[in-house]
Design a protein around this motif. Structure first.
Motif, PDB file in Angstrom:
ATOM      1  N   CYS A 181     -18.063  59.154   8.460  1.00  8.36           N
ATOM      2  CA  CYS A 181     -17.426  58.809   7.191  1.00  8.36           C
ATOM      3  C   CYS A 181     -18.430  58.069   6.307  1.00  8.36           C
ATOM      4  O   CYS A 181     -19.608  57.955   6.632  1.00  8.36           O
ATOM      5  N   ASN A 182     -17.943  57.598   5.184  1.00  3.90           N
ATOM      6  CA  ASN A 182     -18.759  56.825   4.260  1.00  3.90           C
ATOM      7  C   ASN A 182     -18.127  55.460   4.037  1.00  3.90           C
ATOM      8  O   ASN A 182     -16.933  55.264   4.285  1.00  3.90           O
ATOM      9  N   PHE A 183     -18.919  54.528   3.531  1.00  2.78           N
ATOM     10  CA  PHE A 183     -18.366  53.226   3.171  1.00  2.78           C
ATOM     11  C   PHE A 183     -19.107  52.692   1.957  1.00  2.78           C
ATOM     12  O   PHE A 183     -20.112  53.248   1.514  1.00  2.78           O
ATOM     13  N   ASN A 219     -14.180  51.668   3.963  1.00  2.00           N
ATOM     14  CA  ASN A 219     -14.684  52.999   4.285  1.00  2.00           C
ATOM     15  C   ASN A 219     -13.751  54.077   3.742  1.00  2.00           C
ATOM     16  O   ASN A 219     -12.662  53.789   3.221  1.00  2.00           O
ATOM     17  N   SER A 220     -14.190  55.315   3.859  1.00  2.17           N
ATOM     18  CA  SER A 220     -13.446  56.439   3.291  1.00  2.17           C
ATOM     19  C   SER A 220     -12.204  56.797   4.097  1.00  2.17           C
ATOM     20  O   SER A 220     -11.419  57.652   3.670  1.00  2.17           O
ATOM     21  N   ALA A 226     -18.768  50.293  10.747  1.00  5.59           N
ATOM     22  CA  ALA A 226     -20.118  50.554  10.238  1.00  5.59           C
ATOM     23  C   ALA A 226     -21.044  49.395  10.590  1.00  5.59           C
ATOM     24  O   ALA A 226     -21.657  48.782   9.709  1.00  5.59           O
TER      25      ALA A 226
END
Length: 313
Positions: free
Chosen positions: A61-63, A78-79, A110
């Motif tokens: 995922c992304n953050f 995060n996403s 993360a």
């Protein structure tokens, strides 16, 4: 338009504390992001309410880390929907923020460890040991944000019409400034050995930016920095606008104080004139090969703040 501003000495304790908070977020982005030329991967975004890292990859995922400087908190999220909110308040030390930030990153999945040495900072206490910096004046922070937003509008007025490779204004955590670049496309190898310069200076470019002042110069100012660096501008100083702007030989850069911009009838136009005239002087000293194309007018319609007025240098 709000024309208030603070000299660095008027809010130094808060400026230094906020600077170090932002550095920690920037270092997280530095550790996790794909590397880009000219340190493009560490640029941070300015928004109407603050400064954020933008998307940072973390496994599946992304953050992001976002500093809301109007409501005065930091969101680490995060996403997938996980979020930790960290209030910003007077008394929160750099060491405490460092611990909170690392814990928040662990919580959202993360985990990231960063170097604790401050970057390009005058008082290099390791983050996890710094209880000295703990000031947070909300009014000063909000005024700083307003100045950044004015700077973004003004610098974008110069940079936006340029063709080729252009970096629009973004925040740099090392020096706490907002800047963007227009690149010539011509290689210009750097003669130094330092890691920042070696990776930041590799082709001819023209950087324009704004910084809020520091221990060497307390006045918040706009600057224009050509690379390769100019040793002098000779008689071309007469072309520099507005009249309050100057060229600092020792720093190899043009400067224009925010106070002088705000005193102009049209402050945004004054900043664009400063950028445009500095760029014109550079082109008289070292004309870029593709200047005609880089400054070719856009076809969308009237561009009232087009660099160079009707002509390129």
């Amino acid at each position: 338009m709000d024309k208030r501003f603070l000299n660095y000495t008027d809010w130094q304790d808060t400026a230094d504390t906020l600077h170090l908070f932002l550095q920690m977020a920037g270092k997280v982005k530095l550790e996790r992001s794909c590397k880009r030329p000219e340190w493009g991967h560490v640029r941070m975004d300015t928004t109407i309410q603050g400064i954020g890292t933008g998307i940072i990859p973390a496994g599946g995922c992304n953050f992001e880390i976002y500093f809301n400087l109007v409501r005065h908190h930091v969101d680490v999220q995060n996403s997938l929907g996980a979020r930790v909110r960290m209030p910003l308040a007077d008394g929160l030390s750099v060491a405490d923020f460092h611990g909170q930030l690392l814990n928040a990153l662990d919580t959202i999945g993360a985990p990231t460890r960063i170097t604790t040495a401050p970057q390009e900072f005058h008082d290099p206490i390791p983050f996890d040991q710094d209880t000295k910096h703990h000031s947070y004046d909300r009014d000063a922070v909000e005024l700083f944000l307003a100045n950044l937003q004015f700077a973004h509008r003004s610098l974008a007025g110069f940079l936006a019409p340029m063709r080729g490779k252009v970096d629009m204004p973004a925040f740099w955590f090392g020096t706490m400034d907002l800047s963007g670049n227009v690149f010539s496309g011509q290689p210009a190898p750097y003669s130094g050995t330092d890691v920042i310069g070696r990776n930041g200076f590799d082709e001819k470019f023209f950087e324009v930016g704004f910084w809020p002042g520091d221990t060497k110069n307390a006045a918040p100012s706009f600057y224009a920095l050509p690379y390769p660096f100019l040793a002098d501008i000779g008689t071309y100083g007469s072309l520099l606008e507005p009249p309050q702007a100057s060229f600092l030989v020792q720093e190899s850069e043009f400067v224009f104080r925010l106070e002088d911009a705000f005193s102009a009838p049209d402050p945004q136009r004054a900043v664009v004139d400063f950028c445009r005239s500095s760029f014109a002087i550079l082109q008289r000293l070292d004309r870029w090969e593709d200047l005609d194309w880089i400054t070719e007018p856009l076809t969308y319609g009237l561009q009232p703040l087009r660099p160079g007025g009707g002509k390129h240098p």
